[in-house]
Enzyme design. Structure first.
Site, PDB file in Angstrom:
ATOM      1  N   ARG A 109       0.824  -1.228   0.000  1.00 53.82           N
ATOM      2  CA  ARG A 109       0.000   0.000   0.000  1.00 53.82           C
ATOM      3  C   ARG A 109       0.849   1.265   0.000  1.00 53.82           C
ATOM      4  NH1 ARG A 109      -5.498  -0.789   2.017  1.00 53.82           N
ATOM      5  NH2 ARG A 109      -6.083  -2.747   1.049  1.00 53.82           N
TER       6      ARG A 109
ATOM      7  N   ARG B 296      -3.537   6.575   0.615  1.00 53.32           N
ATOM      8  CA  ARG B 296      -4.081   7.794   1.233  1.00 53.32           C
ATOM      9  C   ARG B 296      -3.118   8.586   2.101  1.00 53.32           C
ATOM     10  NH1 ARG B 296      -9.166   4.684   3.430  1.00 53.32           N
ATOM     11  NH2 ARG B 296      -7.501   3.165   3.457  1.00 53.32           N
TER      12      ARG B 296
ATOM     13  N   ARG C 168      -7.662  11.534  -5.707  1.00 56.92           N
ATOM     14  CA  ARG C 168      -8.928  10.964  -5.237  1.00 56.92           C
ATOM     15  C   ARG C 168     -10.018  12.025  -5.018  1.00 56.92           C
ATOM     16  NH1 ARG C 168     -11.823   8.287  -4.288  1.00 56.92           N
ATOM     17  NH2 ARG C 168     -11.821   7.030  -2.394  1.00 56.92           N
TER      18      ARG C 168
ATOM     19  N   ASP D 271      -6.709  -3.086  -7.229  1.00 56.95           N
ATOM     20  CA  ASP D 271      -7.276  -3.659  -6.010  1.00 56.95           C
ATOM     21  C   ASP D 271      -7.530  -5.133  -6.243  1.00 56.95           C
ATOM     22  OD1 ASP D 271      -8.332  -2.481  -3.316  1.00 56.95           O
ATOM     23  OD2 ASP D 271      -9.659  -4.129  -3.845  1.00 56.95           O
TER      24      ASP D 271
ATOM     25  N   TYR E 234     -14.488 -12.321   0.560  1.00 57.26           N
ATOM     26  CA  TYR E 234     -15.197 -11.072   0.240  1.00 57.26           C
ATOM     27  C   TYR E 234     -16.473 -11.336  -0.548  1.00 57.26           C
ATOM     28  CZ  TYR E 234     -11.616  -7.861   1.951  1.00 57.26           C
ATOM     29  OH  TYR E 234     -10.780  -7.145   2.742  1.00 57.26           O
TER      30      TYR E 234
END
Ligand code: CP3
Length: 354
Positions: free
Chosen positions: A30, A34, A43, A79, A156
């Protein structure tokens, strides 16, 4: 295959292949995300999956950490949810909640909703993003592709999103074991094609994320997790023998010995595992990657440097790729990421001279 600029820093690939280098290569799971203000700016203008699905934007975000920090690898911005999407399930990224499936797989009858995708059609945008990024990297560092592992993707798809216990997904293993295996087999086929396609598009190393491997006990791990992880590695390896494969089976301590017997070249450890003990278990069967606690990045720089030094000493100078034990967190300070990366370089060079 397209032709790409020659690679200038190949330490990551050399260590992954079992060679020795002048210093330990380092990247961060990652690393595009962010905690970087430049990511937040992108974003602010674009939805998460819009970035993933627009090759120029995905390339831009992939390069952000490489432009800012002396990391030894770039991981494509994407992703693991691209695979369930390609299999026909809708996934949205809900702020504060993560990936969300409006219509998860509730019963085995729902498997009929799944499609058998042609990955070139369904995931061509990821392949294109890899090709554009590899060009834009201009050979600075290798480009890493990735996929979720079959079990983590199943977790998921059945659960419908993030969850504490994944009880719906784990219940399937006991209520519907044959349907679970059917789903895992179908997912495995897509993951294999997807990873091979990523190599054809420009990925130079591949990581398989089994982030929820630790939800199993040894028995369900052996039946529903390991065989599919193993199959992904053997099929991808036979198609792409020169591309290093990394597996990250988070929290699956009991699995370490078995993972060392697969075709994965590198085993990525989470922070709960002791580097020396892992090395004793794995021996020379695999290179190790990891495993600084991402929360160590909240420490003041001097304390952080000591943690990194301790980690490097635990792994030793060779057959190690430095990384975190899981991903960067949104409120990490990018300057602390710099301390992590620079300390790995400085200390690992010193370890080789004493
Ligand atoms: O820099 C990189 O490592 C490449 C990009 C990357 C992302 N997701 C971007 C992302 C990678 C390798 C992933 C993999 C991924 N995605 C995993 C496996 C690794 C792991 O963390 O265990 C998993 C389980 C996912 C699913 C996923 N995607 C979750 C759980 C979330 C929410 C996370 C959160 O903290 O909110 C995402 C969203 C996501 N994927 C973000 C990023 C940068 C944040 C979304 C945003 O920008 O709003």
């Amino acid at each position: 295959m397209a032709s790409f600029p020659p690679l200038q820093n190949d330490r990551l690939l050399r260590v992954a292949r079992g060679e020795t280098t002048d210093r330990t290569p380092v990247w961060m799971m990652r690393q595009a995300g962010r905690y970087l203000p430049e990511y937040q700016e992108v974003r602010a203008e674009h939805d998460f999956f819009e970035v993933v699905e627009t090759p120029e934007l995905a390339a831009e975000v992939t390069l952000q950490p490489v432009d800012r920090l002396p990391v030894d690898g770039a991981i494509i911005f994407s992703d693991i949810m691209t695979v369930p999407q390609a299999m026909g399930l809708e996934v949205t990224m809900v702020s504060g909640q993560g990936p969300t499936f409006p219509h998860p797989l509730e019963t085995p009858d729902d498997l009929e909703r799944l499609v058998e995708p042609d990955v070139g059609d369904a995931l061509g945008h990821v392949f294109e993003a890899l090709t554009v990024t590899r060009q834009k990297l201009e050979g600075r560092v290798p480009l890493i592709g990735f996929s979720g592992a079959p079990w983590t993707l199943m977790a998921y798809m059945v659960e419908g999103g993030g969850s504490k216990s994944y009880r719906h997904a784990r219940a399937w293993l006991h209520r519907h074991p044959e349907a679970a295996k059917d789903l895992l087999r179908r997912t495995t086929d897509v993951v294999v094609d997807y990873l091979i396609g990523q190599v054809e598009a420009g990925a130079q190393m591949l990581q398989v994320f089994d982030s929820w491997a630790g939800l199993h006990g040894p028995d369900t791990f052996r039946a529903f997790c390991y065989p599919f992880l193993d199959e992904v590695a053997s099929r991808v390896k036979s198609a792409c023998p020169d591309v290093p494969l990394v597996v990250f089976a988070k929290n699956a301590h009991y699995a370490l010995d078995a993972l060392a017997d697969t075709d994965y070249d590198v085993i990525s450890l989470d922070w709960s595992m002791d580097p020396g003990a892992a090395r004793d278990t794995v021996g020379d069967r695999a290179v190790l990657q990891g495993n600084l606690d991402p929360c160590a990045l909240y420490a003041p720089p001097d304390a952080l440097r000591r943690r990194v030094q301790h980690m490097l000493a635990g792994f030793g100078p060779h057959h190690h790729i430095a990384n975190l034990g899981h991903g960067m967190l949104p409120d990490h300070d990018p300057e602390h990421a710099r301390v992590f990366v620079e300390t790995v370089h400085e200390q690992s060079e010193q370890m080789r001279t004493v």
